[in-house]
Structure formats: C-alpha cells, structure tokens
Design a protein around this motif. Structure first.
Motif, PDB file in Angstrom:
ATOM      1  N   PHE A   1      11.907   8.857  -5.352  1.00  0.00           N
ATOM      2  CA  PHE A   1      10.772   9.507  -6.005  1.00  0.00           C
ATOM      3  C   PHE A   1       9.522   9.320  -5.150  1.00  0.00           C
ATOM      4  N   PRO A   2       8.607  10.273  -5.187  1.00  0.00           N
ATOM      5  CA  PRO A   2       7.274   9.957  -4.660  1.00  0.00           C
ATOM      6  C   PRO A   2       6.700   8.833  -5.522  1.00  0.00           C
ATOM      7  N   ALA A   3       6.227   7.769  -4.896  1.00  0.00           N
ATOM      8  CA  ALA A   3       5.845   6.593  -5.684  1.00  0.00           C
ATOM      9  C   ALA A   3       4.748   6.907  -6.685  1.00  0.00           C
ATOM     10  N   ASP A   4       3.898   7.886  -6.346  1.00  0.00           N
ATOM     11  CA  ASP A   4       2.842   8.243  -7.296  1.00  0.00           C
ATOM     12  C   ASP A   4       3.286   9.375  -8.220  1.00  0.00           C
ATOM     13  N   GLY A   5       4.533   9.818  -8.074  1.00  0.00           N
ATOM     14  CA  GLY A   5       5.059  10.875  -8.932  1.00  0.00           C
ATOM     15  C   GLY A   5       4.725  12.267  -8.445  1.00  0.00           C
ATOM     16  N   ARG A   6       3.940  12.405  -7.370  1.00  0.00           N
ATOM     17  CA  ARG A   6       3.499  13.748  -6.966  1.00  0.00           C
ATOM     18  C   ARG A   6       3.791  14.074  -5.505  1.00  0.00           C
ATOM     19  N   GLU A   7       3.288  13.240  -4.590  1.00  0.00           N
ATOM     20  CA  GLU A   7       3.296  13.611  -3.173  1.00  0.00           C
ATOM     21  C   GLU A   7       4.010  12.562  -2.335  1.00  0.00           C
ATOM     22  N   ALA A   8       4.855  12.996  -1.433  1.00  0.00           N
ATOM     23  CA  ALA A   8       5.438  12.136  -0.400  1.00  0.00           C
ATOM     24  C   ALA A   8       6.371  13.004   0.428  1.00  0.00           C
ATOM     25  N   VAL A   9       6.653  12.558   1.622  1.00  0.00           N
ATOM     26  CA  VAL A   9       7.589  13.284   2.484  1.00  0.00           C
ATOM     27  C   VAL A   9       8.964  12.644   2.332  1.00  0.00           C
TER      28      VAL A   9
END
Lengths: 221, 347
Positions: A104-112
């Motif tokens: 998962f994106p750790a913040d729930g929104r953004e990650a590659v």
C-alpha cells in the motif's frame, strides 16, 4: 493513479462471517483473478542478484485470486494461488519459504509501486511467509530498504491444500498503519514461489496499483 | 553496494607447517560464539584435511566470488553438505547393561550421516609411499572485495572502519542468503531459528579489549599470526609483503582475502626405485598452486632456503618470526590476557 486501476470491491460481511482461509463467507465476497508479472530484474539493487538471475526465470505465477471483506471492524483480504510444490517453511540452508505480500502507499494515496516507494512516499507491506506465526508489517522507501515494524495489529492465517495456498490478512480498520478509509485504496500484490528460490525483490507482482473499494460502514461517516 | 576501504585492515597468517589439526581453534570458537539455538551446525572456524573435499563438501566448487570483476553465481550448500549437528543416543550406550552398543551419530532424518565437517579427516592424497596430507584452517577472511557484502540487496552486511571486519546487521538481515551464495569460501552460515545469516565476527569484542581472537590465542601449535596489515613491522605485513611467503587461498576467486597461508613444505617423494626424488616434494607443487597460486614456488623456495640457513648454524629473521619463541610475538597488538579482564555475566 486511479484511471486504469483494476477494482476489487470489499464485501461488507456480518461480524460472525467465516473468513478463515477456507471459510464459507468468501463465496459471498466474490473473487477476482488478478494477473501477475515478474518484478523487473534491472530494478534489483544487487549486481550479484542481477547476474545470478539473468538466465533464470522467476515471477512466473500467472495470476492470484483476490477477495476482500469488511467484518467486525476489520479488513480481511484473501489471496489464493496455485502452489503445486509448496515450501511451508525454511527447513534447510537452501530452502526458501513461500510468501506473499499486500502493498500500500503508506499514506493511502501516493507512492511508486515499482520501486517500493521512495524517501518522500514510502510503501507499507503486509508480508506473510510460510512457517511463521505472525505476519510482518514493513515500511519501504525504495528497493532493499524495507524495515519491519516491531509492533502492529496485523494477523494472517494460511492454509495449503489441493495444490494451492489461501492466505487471509486481517487488520482493524482503525489500527495504526496505512489508513483504511472508505473508498478506493490503492494496493498491490507480490507472491514469492519458494520452490523457485524466489525471495527479496524476485517475485510475481502486480506491476501497477489495484484499487480496493472499502465500503461505507452502517452508521459511520 | 560496494565495500569502502576501512581505515586499517586486520590480517592473519596461518602457518600450514605448524598446524596440528587438533581443532583447538575450532572448539575455542564454537564454545565462545556458536552455542545458541540455530547455531548448532555452525563452525565459523574449521580445519580440514587436505587434499580433501572440505567443509562444506567440495568446498570450493559452489561458485561465488568474481571473474573478470563480475559476480559469479553461486549456490548455498545444504545443511547435510555442511554437516548437520548430529544426535547421539547416549542413554542406549551407557545404560546397555552389559550389551555392547556403540555410540552412533544420526542426522536430522534419523539415519547415519553421510557427511560432516572435516569428514575426510586424514584420508589425504597420493599413493603409498608418497601419501601426504596437511591441514587447512579457515575462518572468514574479511575480504577487501567481499562478495557477501556486495551481494546483499539490503546492505545488511557492513565493514568495520576500525579493522575491516565484516559483520551481519541481524536487524537488517531478512535471511535472503545471497551473501552465502556469493561467498566463494562458503564461510557464511544461516540460522534457521532466527532466519538470519551469521558468520565469524573476528572476535571483535576481544580485539576491542586488546585480546587476540579465540582461535588465534588457543592454537597450541602457535600457527596463527595476527596484526593490522598497515603495521609494517607486524608479522602479516612482513610475511605477505616482505618475505612473500604467505599467500591468499584461492586468490582466483577475486575477493582479495585478508587471511594468508604459509604453504606446507614436504620431504622429497620416493621414485619407483624407492629412492628420494629430490626434484619432487611429497605434496605436489601443482596441487599447492591450485590452492595458493603461482607464488607458491617462490614461497616454498624461500622457506626452504631460510631453514637451511638455520640448519647450518646461521640466523634467519623469517624462521624466528615463524617460530615465534615468544608467544605474544604472534599476537600483534592483541596480547592482553582475557583472564585479567572484567567479564560480563554468563548468559
């Protein structure tokens, strides 16, 4: 990030629903076949790994069956995949256990996803490995950087029979970690086939984020 | 990741002419470091009879290291290939009540083992009357180009700035075991209980207290020399760079090890008439070249020449160094007696 995402709706189930790995409630949840691909070899951070695996195939699991449910204030996600030669634990120097992970994106929104995040946008991984009683929760800020979180509320149950694994991850919607908000939650999957000595960044995975649709709970905003 | 050069490099020289094959070094290491769960089958220090298949079985044939500067794929031998921690039915033997029941080892599968550390003890090589053997001691060589460290995708291994000792950060290690595949000497072990790689730590807590590593200090044959390679008066520098009689093991693996060996001299072989063949030593030089490289001819010639100098009443600084009549001369800066140190409580 959401335009082409494959959507997996999480079924809203009764608190007492049988969501064990072979539980009856998964029939209602519905299951989705998600195609997988090998992780890119060129992204492996070790020259040894890139050289040693240049002529070896890995990440050949074609797909994984995914189902999700929300029950008892917790998210349950089941992964089911073919494993005709299971590796149920680390039984020797050169035996590698089957494993799977939800990313998962750790913040729930953004990650590659392809790089397992970066310094600004880390990825959280829920990692189960055959033969261990507790799953790991890891935070990665790039390939080879994952660190295990010492305390977490994630649990996992697994069963192997009829040539396949069924692994259920279970976490409270309100526990610390990636926020499990109502709506689309980006997530990815990785599967390691121990029989092929897969480990580290050598796996079958979803090259792009999927979307987990977390349902609105009755009486909750 | 590539290894950065440390500020100074610990080096050791093992004299194969003095090793008794008694395994005191092995036992000293075992009792000090590898008695925890999951470490039962670990032998960070091992002495093998050569020519032999080594520990693990066929020790130098599992790949790893470098060829033309590029990593060579390797494999991690199984526990059975290294030698399992055997079980013994002591009760059956000692409570036999008159019946003779020998003490037999069994492996994890309950069957008699088919391999173990130094399994081919004293088999040696050659054919009578030209039979021969010698002992080869091995620890982690804390290589200057450590394939283990460079193979880890997590940077779980690191090299100490103060002495070049390579350690596993067990908090970072996830048990992937690429390090063990990549080490051409197979000096990395795996702890299945903790699911982490473990290896010789160079007895660094002892070094920090000025005490020589256990394997060095416990050697009754005084076969081990230790010092920082940067100390030009130290035995390793003198033996490796000045006298050129101490050579790395399998330098062709490309990892630049920091353990060096004084190759074994041997008496002349017998010819078919039963006479000494002065041109051919009992231990074939070709075999020693395989292990220690082309410098072995000159090294053996130097040692032989210095021996003859002493035998004819002369003096030899090389022989004095190799003999080390004063025990502490072997130990470089690590001459502190551990018996005099405060010790932490036993675990």
């Amino acid at each position: 990030m959401t335009a082409t995402m494959l959507r997996i709706p999480a079924h809203l189930a009764a608190a007492a629903a049988d969501l064990a790995p072979r539980g009856t409630a998964w029939t209602q949840a519905g299951e989705h076949a998600v195609p997988l691909a090998p992780t890119p070899l060129e992204a492996q951070p070790s020259a040894y790994v890139r050289t040693a695996w240049a002529a070896r195939s890995y990440g050949t699991l074609p797909s994984v069956a995914v189902a999700a449910a929300v029950a008892g204030g917790a998210l349950h996600v089941r992964l089911r995949w073919a494993a005709p030669s299971p590796r149920t634990g680390i039984t020797d120097n050169n035996v590698y256990a089957d494993a799977c992970a939800l990313l998962f994106p750790a913040d729930g929104r953004e990650a590659v996803l392809a790089t397992m995040g970066d310094d600004r946008s880390p990825v959280e991984a829920w990692h189960w490995r055959a033969g261990t009683s507790l799953p790991f929760v890891l935070t990665a800020r790039g390939a080879g950087t994952s660190e295990r979180r010492p305390h977490h509320d994630l649990t996992a149950d697994a069963a192997w029979d009829h040539g396949e694994w069924a692994v259920v991850f279970r976490r409270s919607l309100t526990a610390a970690g990636v926020p499990l908000r109502t709506g689309d939650l980006p997530f990815g999957i990785a599967i390691w086939q121990g029989a092929n000595e897969e480990r580290a960044g050598l796996a079958s995975h979803t090259p792009a984020w999927l979307a987990l649709e977390v349902p609105r709970l009755e009486g909750k905003a | 990741m590539t290894a950065t050069a440390p500020g100074r490099q610990l080096a050791m020289v093992f004299d194969l002419n003095k090793c008794l094959g008694c395994q005191s070094c092995t036992v000293a290491c075992k009792t000090l470091w590898t008695d925890a769960p999951g470490m039962e089958a670990m032998w960070w220090n091992i002495v093998n009879t050569m020519p032999g298949r080594g520990t693990p079985r066929d020790a130098f044939s599992h790949g790893g290291g470098y060829s033309d500067g590029e990593p060579v794929p390797g494999r991690f031998p199984s526990l059975a290939e290294y030698g399992e921690a055997w079980s013994f039915d002591h009760a059956a033997t000692f409570e036999a009540q008159g019946e003779r029941i020998p003490l037999h080892p069994t492996g994890r599968d309950g069957a008699p083992p088919e391999w173990g550390p130094n399994w081919d003890e004293d088999l040696g090589g050659g054919t009578y009357p030209n039979s021969y053997y010698f002992y080869l001691q091995q620890v982690c060589a804390n290589c200057s180009r450590p394939a283990c460290l460079e193979a880890c995708p997590r940077d779980s291994l690191y090299r100490r700035e103060e002495d070049g000792i390579i350690l596993v950060d067990e908090e970072r290690c996830h048990g992937y075991r690429f390090c063990a595949e990549a080490c051409p000497y197979k000096r990395i072990y795996f702890n299945p209980v903790r699911a982490v790689a473990q290896k010789c730590i160079g007895c660094y807590p002892r070094l920090e207290a000025g005490v020589a590593p256990a394997c060095v200090r416990q050697c009754p044959g005084r076969a081990r020399h230790i010092d920082y390679m940067e100390n030009r008066q130290g035995h390793p520098y003198q033996l490796v760079h000045e006298w050129k009689v101490a050579l790395p093991l399998r330098a062709d693996f490309g990892t630049e090890p920091n353990v060096f060996y004084i190759p074994p001299l041997s008496p002349p072989a017998f010819n078919e008439r039963g006479e000494f063949d002065e041109a051919n030593p009992r231990v074939p030089t070709e075999y020693l070249r395989e292990l220690f490289g082309p410098g072995v001819d000159a090294a053996l010639a130097t040692i032989q020449q210095e021996r003859e100098t002493v035998a004819s009443g002369g003096q030899s600084a090389l022989m004095d160094m190799l003999i080390s009549r004063e025990w502490n001369d072997l130990l470089g800066p690590f001459t502190e007696n551990p018996a005099g140190l405060d010790r932490p409580p036993a675990r």
